[in-house]
Structures are given as C-alpha cells and as structure tokens.
Enzyme design. Structure first.
Site, PDB file in Angstrom:
ATOM      1  NE  ARG A  76     -19.034  79.438 -31.705  1.00  0.00           N
ATOM      2  CZ  ARG A  76     -19.754  79.694 -30.612  1.00  0.00           C
ATOM      3  NH1 ARG A  76     -21.051  79.945 -30.727  1.00  0.00           N
ATOM      4  NH2 ARG A  76     -19.202  79.664 -29.417  1.00  0.00           N
ATOM      5  CG  ASP A 132     -19.422  81.613 -24.035  1.00  0.00           C
ATOM      6  OD1 ASP A 132     -20.242  82.435 -23.571  1.00  0.00           O
ATOM      7  OD2 ASP A 132     -19.715  80.839 -24.954  1.00  0.00           O
TER       8      ASP A 132
END
Length: 539
Positions: free
Chosen positions: A170, A450
């Site tokens: 990603r 996160d």
C-alpha cells in the site's frame, strides 16, 4: 551506483533532500529515479487537479449538497461487464494481515499463515525518510527471499519460512508528499514515489516467481482517481515490458464519497482490479469529515460506531453485492484487537469479539478479512474456513441487498459521553506522539491504533465542538471544557508511561498539534499533512 551528496542532482530535474545511506543508493539508482520522475511528470498535473476537485466538492457538501449516485454514470452501473479474473495467488484471500514495512514485521507477517500480507507505507507507517527507504530495501529483499533480521536485544534470528503469504503493497495516498525527493524543486507525490520504486525494482522479479506486482490503493474518493491509477499502471507496464493487467490493485472503500462510486471505481480499474476492501476506520473518519458541517449528522462515541450500525451494515453489504456482481473479491475490515497476554479473561473476550466480527463478515459474503496481529490469523481463518469450502464466495451474489443513498447517510445512534471525549484525547495524543517519534502502528489499550483511528479521535472532538454537543452528563463541549480534560489526560498518560519516558518524548508537541487540529475553525483534511512538518525537523 549513486555516490552524490545529499542535495546533488542525480538525474535531470531530481534532487534528494534526505541522506544517501549505502543501501538507499541501490534503491535510488539513476534508472529508478528517472522512472519515478517520469511517472511524476506525466501524472502530477492530474493529481493536482484531482486534489483541487476534492476541495471543491467539500465546499459543496458543506453548503448542503447531498451525496448520491452519479447520474452521469448510470449506464456503467446498469450495463453488464466484469473485471479480469484474479491471478492464481490472489484467488484465495481468506485472511490478510497488515503492518508497516519494518524488517521484522515483514518476516513475521509473511510467515504468519495469512494468505496475504499488505506491506504498508501509509497509515501504519510514519513517513520518515529512513522508514520509507528502509521499507523499500526490506521489500526488495523479501521479494528475493534474502530478507533476514537479528534482534539486537534477544539475539533471535528471523528468516522466511517455506510457506509465505502473497505480498501486496500500500503506497501513500494521493494527498501526501515526499518532501525528500524533489522534481523541479517540488516534492514528488508520496504515492508515486512509493509505488514507482517498488514496481521498478520488484515487478519483473515477482512475475518471474509466479506472482506479480499487487497493490492496495488508499483514500480514493471517486472514479476519476481510480482512472488516474489505471493510467499509472498502464504507463508502468509499458515502461517495464509487462502485459496489460499484470499489475493488480485492491481499492480500499474507506471514504464516504467512494461508497457512491464503487462500481465506477471497479470499472475504471477493470483490467487491474483485485477487488474492494472495507476500510472501516477511515470510513468512519470520512463520514465525519464529509458531513462535519451538518448538525444532524453528529456521531456518538467512537466505541458505539460499530459495524452493526445500519449505515455500516449498508456500506459493507453493498461492497459484497457490487464486487460479486462484477467478479471481484470483497475483503472485510480490520480486527484491531491484539492478544492480551497479561489477562486471560480479557483475552478471551477480545477473541470472542473478533470471532463475532468475522462471522458477520463471512455470512455477509465477504471473501476474506483483515487482522492486525499474527496471533489473530488462526482465529479469523477458523471462522472463514468453516463457511467457505472453496477459495472465495464470488458465487454469493447478494441480490437481496438493496441500498439507497439514505441508508449510507443514516446517522449512527448512541450517546456522547465525557468518557468518550477523554478516550479520544488519550488515544489521539498518544498516537500523535508515537507518530512524531517515527512509529505509525501503535498498540494502545489492547488495540492496534494507526492514523485512521487517530483521525477519528481528533475529528470527532472537532465535530462536537463545532456543534456545541451536550454530553450525556449534561455538560456542553466547549474549548474551555476540553482544554482541562487534555491536561488531565496528559497527566494520566505520564503516570502510565512513566515520568522519564514522558519527559523524553514528544508529548508537548503532540498535545499542541492535537489541540490545533481539534480546535481549528475548519476541519483539517488529514492530520498527517500537518504532522509531517514536525516529523523530521532536521531533514
């Protein structure tokens, strides 16, 4: 080999503002930099246009424009078409694990027993120069089976085992720059920097090993952004001598606007699509961000915005129906829990929550799911294997699902409490402090946090302040009330982490930034953009 000092031009128009350590010289070779620079020359103007279009749409939504299915693409939604079939090593994706591009993490994730490992340059990775470049080195070594790691404290050796997860990567979102790599004096888009370097060094090696260059695409809002990535993929394949369709990408449906263009996104990427994923935490943040000016759309405590809320059920089930209609995989959301070693009963309850979450997903028709910790791979696998006899559930069409715009926009119900306010402060400040210290994936209170969950924390406080929300206790949320709560929570954090650790950390900066983001007149689009200026002040 690159031998120039920091700041020396390495290829025409390109200058590096970060140090060139020996391993980085191999990643930042003149051919690799030239490749990335050419991607930027071709696509940077379009990225600028797309980001400008985002800003214009935000203004329209703030003025009262209601989200709906695009009328101009009705023919795409009504016609019959499908994406290209998945490659062999992406047919079965029952369990996917994610994590930053740290060396030991990569080894453990590839060895975890998951079907797929998504190596993350984005929300779980603070974009320091060393994190980004060492991540490229680590992935290059992993692709070539040479990666290993020795723990400097325990002396434990880490190496790849015989059975490994399929690698996906990603890159950063379109909005994030890479300020250490400049083209004509301007930072390159982090998305093209991450994608381009990985593809240049590894695409052909992956194909030779029977796999391919596979990606996850974050933060997309619409079909035009998907079309940009499709063109980037085509240019990359042409430059590297790879057939069209070699590159595959799964798009995270993690913004509210993207939920209204799922089919269009798949259509634009139909040669390269590997399905859609339910990025649930960013989706909640995007809901707040997109509807933040609407007093009728104020969310309850973060902990109450569960996947059982009607708007979340509509969103995830629509992903399944949309994907399976077009022959694409539908991947479920993240289980953020981590094993709780110090409390057996708490660990049992956490695993029960994971099982219930995964059971909902597999019964809804998802082809796989995400976990944040290797210890959850067996739990998720057990649930999915009990309900899927083959590689996936593409045959489960979910034609019973009918979702209207009002279903996606329905406001989650629940209460707004002082505990929820304090929790947002405590998690948000601690995450920002860790991020400023170079860690983007942070275990806090038995959950893996996160950037997405930190975004929810500060955006929710902003929304509550903007609308003067009254808490369950009767108090109204104001800046004057929030400031002493931040002070209280920082004192509690200092007790938890220890005074020495607190004093040596970046908590004062994290507090200041968290308050600025929460108290701003207009909601900042991404905390990582503001925080990036503080990340490496000496670079």
């Amino acid at each position: 080999m690159v031998t120039g000092r920091r700041g020396d031009p390495l290829v025409e128009g390109v200058r590096l503002a970060g140090p060139l350590r020996p391993a980085y010289e191999e990643i930042l070779s003149p051919p690799a930099l030239d490749f990335v620079a050419e991607l930027a020359r071709r696509h940077l103007p379009r990225i600028d246009d797309l980001l400008g279009a985002r800003a214009r749409r935000r203004a329209q939504w703030a003025a009262g424009l209601r989200l709906d299915w695009p009328a101009e693409t009705a023919a795409v939604r009504a016609s019959e078409w499908s994406v290209r079939p998945a490659p062999r090593d992406l047919e079965r994706r029952l369990v996917e694990i994610t994590g930053p591009v740290e060396r030991k993490m990569i080894i453990n994730a590839l060895n975890s027993g998951a079907d797929v490992f998504m190596a993350d340059f984005e929300d779980s990775c603070a974009p320091t120069w060393d994190n980004m470049l060492q991540g490229q080195v680590n992935l290059r070594d992993a692709v070539r089976d040479t990666i290993q790691h020795r723990d400097p404290v325990s002396g434990k050796e880490y190496r790849l085992g015989p059975t490994r997860a399929t690698l996906m990567v990603r890159p950063r979102g379109l909005h994030l720059p890479e300020r250490h790599c400049l083209l004509a004096g301007r930072p390159l888009p982090g998305a093209l920097f991450d994608f381009g370097l990985f593809a240049f060094h590894n695409a052909r090696a992956l194909v030779e090993r029977g796999s391919g260059p596979y990606f996850y695409l974050p933060k997309l809002e619409n079909r035009a952004e998907a079309r940009l990535w499709s063109d980037v993929f085509r240019d990359t394949q042409a430059a590297l001598g790879l057939p069209t369709g070699t590159i595959k990408a799964t798009v995270l449906i993690e913004t509210l606007p993207a939920a209204f263009e799922m089919e269009e996104i798949l259509y634009e990427l139909r040669d390269h699509s590997a399905g859609l994923n339910c990025g649930r935490w960013d989706y909640i943040f995007s809901y707040i961000k997109t509807r933040g000016h609407d007093p009728a759309a104020v969310l309850p405590d973060r902990s109450q915005v569960t996947m059982e809320q009607p708007c979340m059920r509509a969103y995830t089930q629509l992903v399944v129906r949309t994907c399976h209609r077009r022959g694409a995989h539908a991947i479920g959301g993240m289980a953020a829990q981590i094993p709780i070693k110090h409390d057996a009963e708490a660990n049992r309850l956490a695993l029960d929550r994971v099982r219930a979450d995964k059971l909902r997903e597999v019964r809804d028709g998802h082809d796989g799911t995400w976990v944040a910790h290797p210890g959850l791979v067996p739990v998720a696998r057990q649930v999915f294997e009990a309900h899927i006899s083959g590689s996936n559930q593409l045959h489960v069409r979910r034609e019973d699902v009918a979702v209207a715009a009002a279903d996606l926009l329905q406001v989650p119900t629940g209460t707004r409490t002082e505990h929820g306010l304090r929790w947002n402060v405590r998690v948000g400040v601690q995450y920002l402090e860790a991020w400023l210290g170079g860690s983007g994936c942070v275990p806090l209170y038995d959950l893996m946090e996160d950037a997405a969950t930190a975004e929810i924390s500060r955006a929710q406080i902003w929304q509550w302040l903007r609308h003067g929300v009254e808490l369950e206790c009767g108090a109204r949320v104001t800046r004057e009330r929030v400031r002493p709560i931040v002070t209280d929570e920082l004192e509690s954090i200092a007790e938890e982490v220890g005074r020495a650790r607190f004093s040596a950390g970046r908590f004062a900066e994290a507090r200041r930034l968290f308050e600025e983001l929460s108290f701003s007149d207009e909601l900042e689009q991404f905390l990582t953009i503001r925080a990036y200026d503080l990340l490496e002040t000496d670079s």
